[in-house]
Enzyme design. Structure first.
Site, PDB file in Angstrom:
ATOM      1  N   CYS A 122       0.821  -1.208   0.000  1.00  0.00           N
ATOM      2  CA  CYS A 122       0.000   0.000   0.000  1.00  0.00           C
ATOM      3  C   CYS A 122       0.857   1.261   0.000  1.00  0.00           C
ATOM      4  O   CYS A 122       2.011   1.243   0.420  1.00  0.00           O
ATOM      5  CB  CYS A 122      -0.954   0.098   1.194  1.00  0.00           C
ATOM      6  SG  CYS A 122      -1.940  -1.374   1.442  1.00  0.00           S
TER       7      CYS A 122
ATOM      8  N   ARG B 290       2.913   0.498  -5.454  1.00  0.00           N
ATOM      9  CA  ARG B 290       2.869  -0.170  -4.158  1.00  0.00           C
ATOM     10  C   ARG B 290       1.570  -0.938  -3.961  1.00  0.00           C
ATOM     11  O   ARG B 290       1.378  -1.585  -2.922  1.00  0.00           O
ATOM     12  CB  ARG B 290       3.008   0.855  -3.041  1.00  0.00           C
ATOM     13  CG  ARG B 290       4.294   1.639  -3.095  1.00  0.00           C
ATOM     14  CD  ARG B 290       4.363   2.619  -1.955  1.00  0.00           C
ATOM     15  NE  ARG B 290       4.414   1.928  -0.686  1.00  0.00           N
ATOM     16  CZ  ARG B 290       5.514   1.425  -0.151  1.00  0.00           C
ATOM     17  NH1 ARG B 290       6.657   1.567  -0.777  1.00  0.00           N
ATOM     18  NH2 ARG B 290       5.478   0.797   0.994  1.00  0.00           N
TER      19      ARG B 290
ATOM     20  N   TRP C 292      -3.117  -2.488  -1.582  1.00  0.00           N
ATOM     21  CA  TRP C 292      -2.822  -3.853  -2.031  1.00  0.00           C
ATOM     22  C   TRP C 292      -3.338  -4.744  -0.919  1.00  0.00           C
ATOM     23  O   TRP C 292      -2.789  -4.771   0.181  1.00  0.00           O
ATOM     24  CB  TRP C 292      -1.319  -4.019  -2.206  1.00  0.00           C
ATOM     25  CG  TRP C 292      -0.913  -5.295  -2.861  1.00  0.00           C
ATOM     26  CD1 TRP C 292      -0.911  -5.564  -4.193  1.00  0.00           C
ATOM     27  CD2 TRP C 292      -0.391  -6.462  -2.230  1.00  0.00           C
ATOM     28  NE1 TRP C 292      -0.437  -6.829  -4.419  1.00  0.00           N
ATOM     29  CE2 TRP C 292      -0.113  -7.403  -3.240  1.00  0.00           C
ATOM     30  CE3 TRP C 292      -0.142  -6.816  -0.899  1.00  0.00           C
ATOM     31  CZ2 TRP C 292       0.404  -8.675  -2.958  1.00  0.00           C
ATOM     32  CZ3 TRP C 292       0.367  -8.070  -0.631  1.00  0.00           C
ATOM     33  CH2 TRP C 292       0.639  -8.981  -1.649  1.00  0.00           C
TER      34      TRP C 292
ATOM     35  N   ASN D 266      -0.440   1.380   6.059  1.00  0.00           N
ATOM     36  CA  ASN D 266       0.294   0.438   5.219  1.00  0.00           C
ATOM     37  C   ASN D 266       0.942  -0.555   6.169  1.00  0.00           C
ATOM     38  O   ASN D 266       1.623  -0.150   7.097  1.00  0.00           O
ATOM     39  CB  ASN D 266       1.352   1.218   4.419  1.00  0.00           C
ATOM     40  CG  ASN D 266       2.418   0.326   3.828  1.00  0.00           C
ATOM     41  OD1 ASN D 266       2.158  -0.824   3.508  1.00  0.00           O
ATOM     42  ND2 ASN D 266       3.612   0.858   3.676  1.00  0.00           N
ATOM     43  N   GLY D 267       0.723  -1.858   5.948  1.00  0.00           N
ATOM     44  CA  GLY D 267       1.329  -2.859   6.829  1.00  0.00           C
ATOM     45  C   GLY D 267       0.291  -3.864   7.298  1.00  0.00           C
ATOM     46  O   GLY D 267      -0.805  -3.944   6.732  1.00  0.00           O
TER      47      GLY D 267
ATOM     48  N   GLU E 200      16.159 -15.466 -13.754  1.00  0.00           N
ATOM     49  CA  GLU E 200      15.682 -14.095 -13.930  1.00  0.00           C
ATOM     50  C   GLU E 200      14.853 -13.966 -15.214  1.00  0.00           C
ATOM     51  O   GLU E 200      13.816 -13.301 -15.232  1.00  0.00           O
ATOM     52  CB  GLU E 200      16.881 -13.129 -13.926  1.00  0.00           C
ATOM     53  CG  GLU E 200      16.536 -11.668 -14.108  1.00  0.00           C
ATOM     54  CD  GLU E 200      15.633 -11.081 -13.018  1.00  0.00           C
ATOM     55  OE1 GLU E 200      15.311 -11.776 -12.040  1.00  0.00           O
ATOM     56  OE2 GLU E 200      15.232  -9.918 -13.185  1.00  0.00           O
TER      57      GLU E 200
ATOM     58  N   LYS F 134      10.966 -12.715 -15.172  1.00  0.00           N
ATOM     59  CA  LYS F 134      10.556 -11.525 -15.932  1.00  0.00           C
ATOM     60  C   LYS F 134       9.399 -11.899 -16.849  1.00  0.00           C
ATOM     61  O   LYS F 134       8.416 -11.188 -16.946  1.00  0.00           O
ATOM     62  CB  LYS F 134      11.706 -10.990 -16.797  1.00  0.00           C
ATOM     63  CG  LYS F 134      12.770 -10.211 -16.097  1.00  0.00           C
ATOM     64  CD  LYS F 134      12.434  -8.779 -15.796  1.00  0.00           C
ATOM     65  CE  LYS F 134      11.916  -8.567 -14.406  1.00  0.00           C
ATOM     66  NZ  LYS F 134      12.661  -8.857 -13.273  1.00  0.00           N
TER      67      LYS F 134
ATOM     68  N   GLU G 250       6.044 -12.794 -14.819  1.00  0.00           N
ATOM     69  CA  GLU G 250       5.395 -11.759 -14.019  1.00  0.00           C
ATOM     70  C   GLU G 250       4.709 -10.686 -14.872  1.00  0.00           C
ATOM     71  O   GLU G 250       3.706 -10.128 -14.448  1.00  0.00           O
ATOM     72  CB  GLU G 250       6.339 -11.137 -12.983  1.00  0.00           C
ATOM     73  CG  GLU G 250       7.495 -10.334 -13.510  1.00  0.00           C
ATOM     74  CD  GLU G 250       8.389  -9.783 -12.386  1.00  0.00           C
ATOM     75  OE1 GLU G 250       7.915  -9.585 -11.266  1.00  0.00           O
ATOM     76  OE2 GLU G 250       9.588  -9.562 -12.657  1.00  0.00           O
TER      77      GLU G 250
ATOM     78  N   HIS H 293      15.158 -35.152 -15.620  1.00  0.00           N
ATOM     79  CA  HIS H 293      14.645 -35.872 -14.447  1.00  0.00           C
ATOM     80  C   HIS H 293      13.181 -35.540 -14.192  1.00  0.00           C
ATOM     81  O   HIS H 293      12.760 -35.433 -13.036  1.00  0.00           O
ATOM     82  CB  HIS H 293      15.507 -35.549 -13.221  1.00  0.00           C
ATOM     83  CG  HIS H 293      16.928 -35.975 -13.388  1.00  0.00           C
ATOM     84  ND1 HIS H 293      17.305 -37.305 -13.476  1.00  0.00           N
ATOM     85  CD2 HIS H 293      18.070 -35.268 -13.531  1.00  0.00           C
ATOM     86  CE1 HIS H 293      18.611 -37.386 -13.656  1.00  0.00           C
ATOM     87  NE2 HIS H 293      19.105 -36.154 -13.702  1.00  0.00           N
TER      88      HIS H 293
ATOM     89  N   LYS I 220       5.415  -3.604  -6.056  1.00  0.00           N
ATOM     90  CA  LYS I 220       6.873  -3.492  -6.154  1.00  0.00           C
ATOM     91  C   LYS I 220       7.560  -3.704  -4.826  1.00  0.00           C
ATOM     92  O   LYS I 220       8.592  -4.330  -4.745  1.00  0.00           O
ATOM     93  CB  LYS I 220       7.245  -2.112  -6.700  1.00  0.00           C
ATOM     94  CG  LYS I 220       8.746  -1.984  -6.885  1.00  0.00           C
ATOM     95  CD  LYS I 220       9.092  -1.063  -7.998  1.00  0.00           C
ATOM     96  CE  LYS I 220      10.561  -1.127  -8.336  1.00  0.00           C
ATOM     97  NZ  LYS I 220      10.923  -2.367  -9.042  1.00  0.00           N
TER      98      LYS I 220
END
Ligand code: G6P
Length: 622
Positions: A2, A27, A76, A112-113, A495, A499, A502, A518, A617
């Site tokens: 948030c 955020r 969020w 926020n939290g 990576e 990328k 997402e 395997h 983010k």
């Protein structure tokens, strides 16, 4: 997660709050809201679900709200689904929590939290006659402040400190009290929060870009402190209610660094900023042929005494650790563990005082990484933070800190911060190797000289981005993509795969090329795309064999390899060449086409590149 903003001054608050929120949307962006008040009048609360544009539409770009003092929030979801009623601000008064307009309420707040003991606190408040309209922990928090405020008649600062003593969890909090027009009260524990001031106005925000347009003078409120904010003036208090003074910091970045500057997306802009991010980071750590880590308090003796390195991080920062491990073992001969922060914090890893725990984090606020840092300190290790955001919690709490010089990164999918982190870790490996006598000063100088060529080589790859744009249009309907490689190439595969998934929402997996047989190879079907990373000469043939095993089962192959390896075209369907460099530093080059491939695939699929669904983010919750 948030984002929080606040403004008190002489101008209309609504548009300023909305503008700040637009820079914090990274955020979280499942709903947003504002509360604005005009002198003694009741605060007007407006909320909207979905992206910020809905809140902007509902309030005529913020102009419909009368008043010069207000708080805002972009959410969020953590507790409660992303609905109107759960959107912030939350109020202490009795109401439905969803209607727009003036609200009869003593306290209005944004948060926020996460409040971990919110259920227990809610029980207590229910017993005292409070009712609840939402599922959020924030409503509980706001009502608890109201409870202490009314019970003890002690004023906002003391009501907030009493609340802080009762709650467990993390928070950055912005509150307005009906009896205190023109003032905002703020508090934080383990969540970021800054306060900006200018002559006749003050600002509150989760992050600097939200207020940079208005002021460069900011206070970093400390953990477990309360701030009382009026136009142009701020005072700080500790948990005892005693006043504290904090230094005013001047932000030196350019405001335009937080804007798109003509690029279609922040991600594309940030991809193009990588040469500077690499160069600036390198220049901050190396001059001529020497490495300088003194500013971080890291001496030759300290490095020479280290017996082990543990790298702890999340997401892409963890991938940097996976690449760094290869260099730390190869150049410095130091055993290196790479751990996910969310796992590390709950394990009891035996740690000695000659272990260096390196926490890598762009934001410096990732909850799991922060908790891992604290666990490492408790276990007696020396800690080093590699962080992009100056003054962030991880930077402040680690024993040593090296800043990446990537500048503000806005797109949710990291690019330039990742590249800058790689540079710091290369330098650390070289310095450690030199301190331990594993590499000579000539070798060290050679590595540093080679690193100085990386920014130009990145530019050369960027000049050929159209080939990747074209190739991405061919894979736009792919269902699965596999990224494979060995050693450093495996770290890059991780990576590349993250990328891709997402931002394009195409399922992808990264695999150590030798491990594919395997089990996972059974997923290869006709035309499944397999991207092979082929930068390490000793592993080239082996990975190529694993790729052709996939081709024999119908896969379509893309190979990324250094210039000159043209024979790769005998095996792969699409080859992408990158400039040559020392093999240890190939991650800095190979990641560029991987980023561009993911970027163009997302664009071709018509997706929101900078703000992919379900993500944020800065992940400040566990
Ligand atoms: C989020 C971001 C990732 C990032 C990770 C760790 O998931 O989307 O890009 O790698 O958090 O963030 P940090 O700020 O600690 O590097």
């Amino acid at each position: 997660m948030c984002g929080i903003v606040g403004y008190t001054g002489k101008r209309r608050a609504g548009p300023i709050l909305l503008d700040g929120l637009s820079r914090l949307e990274y955020r979280g962006y499942d709903s947003a809201g504002m509360a604005v008040r005009d002198g003694n009048k009741l605060a007007e609360v407006v909320k909207a679900t979905g992206k910020l544009i809905h809140l902007a539409d509902k309030t005529d770009q913020g102009r419909a709200l009368e008043g010069t003092c207000g708080i805002g929030h972009t959410r969020w979801a953590t507790h409660g689904d992303p609905s109107l009623v759960n959107a912030h601000p939350h109020v202490s008064g009795n109401c439905t929590g969803s209607a727009s307009g003036p609200v009869e309420s003593e306290v209005v707040g944004v948060h926020n939290g996460i409040i971990e003991n919110y259920a227990e606190l809610k029980e207590k408040l229910l017993r005292h006659g409070y009712t609840f309209y939402s599922d959020t922990d924030t409503e509980v928090l706001v009502k608890l402040v109201d409870y202490y405020y009314n019970k003890y008649k002690i004023g906002p600062v003391d009501a907030i400190t009493r609340t802080m003593v009762r709650v467990r969890g993390s928070y950055a909090l912005g509150l307005m009290f009906q009896d205190y027009p023109g003032e905002i009260f703020a508090a934080r524990k383990d969540s970021p929060l800054i306060i900006g001031t200018e002559e006749d106005a003050s600002y509150l925000a989760s992050d600097v870009p939200a207020i940079l347009k208005y002021t460069r003078d900011v206070y970093y409120i400390e953990n477990l402190q309360v701030a009382r904010i009026s136009p142009g003036h701020v005072s700080f208090y500790d948990l005892n209610g005693d006043e504290r003074s904090l230094p005013l910091t001047t932000i030196t970045w350019d405001a335009s660094a937080a804007e798109k500057e003509g690029y279609e997306h922040f991600m594309l802009k940030e991809i193009h900023e990588q040469p500077e991010a690499v160069q600036n980071t390198l220049n901050s750590l190396a001059a001529e042929d020497e490495i300088h880590l003194e500013e971080a308090g890291i001496t030759q003796e300290f490095l020479a005494g280290l017996r082990e390195v543990d790298i702890v991080a999340c997401g892409s920062a963890w991938h940097v650790g996976m690449a760094a491990r290869v260099l730390l073992e190869d150049l410095a001969g130091v055993p290196t563990r790479v751990e996910l922060a969310s796992e590390y914090r709950y394990r009891s890893i035996p740690t000695q005082d000659d272990t260096l725990v390196v926490i890598i984090s762009q934001s410096g606020e990732t909850a799991d990484s922060l908790a891992a840092l604290r666990a490492a300190k408790e276990r007696g290790a020396a800690t080093l933070a590699v962080v992009n955001v100056v003054g962030s919690s991880i930077a402040r709490e680690a024993d040593h800190v090296i800043y990446t010089k990537a500048g503000p990164e806005i797109a949710v999918a990291t690019t330039k911060a990742y590249s800058a982190q790689l540079i710091v870790l290369y330098i650390l490996a070289i310095a450690l190797g030199a301190a331990k006598g594993r590499i000579t000063s000539e070798q060290k100088a050679g590595y540093i000289r080679e690193l100085r060529t990386i920014p130009d080589k990145i530019r050369r790859i960027l000049e050929e981005k159209e080939r990747l744009q074209w190739f991405s249009s061919k894979i736009v309907n792919a269902h699965d993509i596999f990224f494979i490689g060995r050693g450093l190439d495996y770290a890059m595969s991780l990576e590349g795969s993250l990328k891709m998934k997402e931002i394009s929402y195409i399922h992808s997996e990264a695999y150590a090329a030798g491990e594919l047989k395997h089990g996972t190879i059974s997923l290869i079907e006709n035309n499944t795309l397999v991207v092979g990373l082929l930068t390490q000469s000793a592993l080239y043939e082996k990975t190529l064999s694993n790729m052709t095993e996939c081709k024999a089962r119908g896969a379509y192959l893309m190979g990324i390899t250094p210039n000159g390896n043209f024979q790769v075209e005998d095996s792969v369907n699409f080859a992408l060449y990158i400039p040559r460099t020392d093999e240890h530093f190939f991650p800095s080059l190979a990641v560029i086409p991987l980023q561009l491939l993911a970027y163009y695939t997302s664009v071709n699929r018509g997706l929101d590149v900078d703000k992919p669904r379900n993500l944020a983010k800065s992940v400040t919750v566990e």
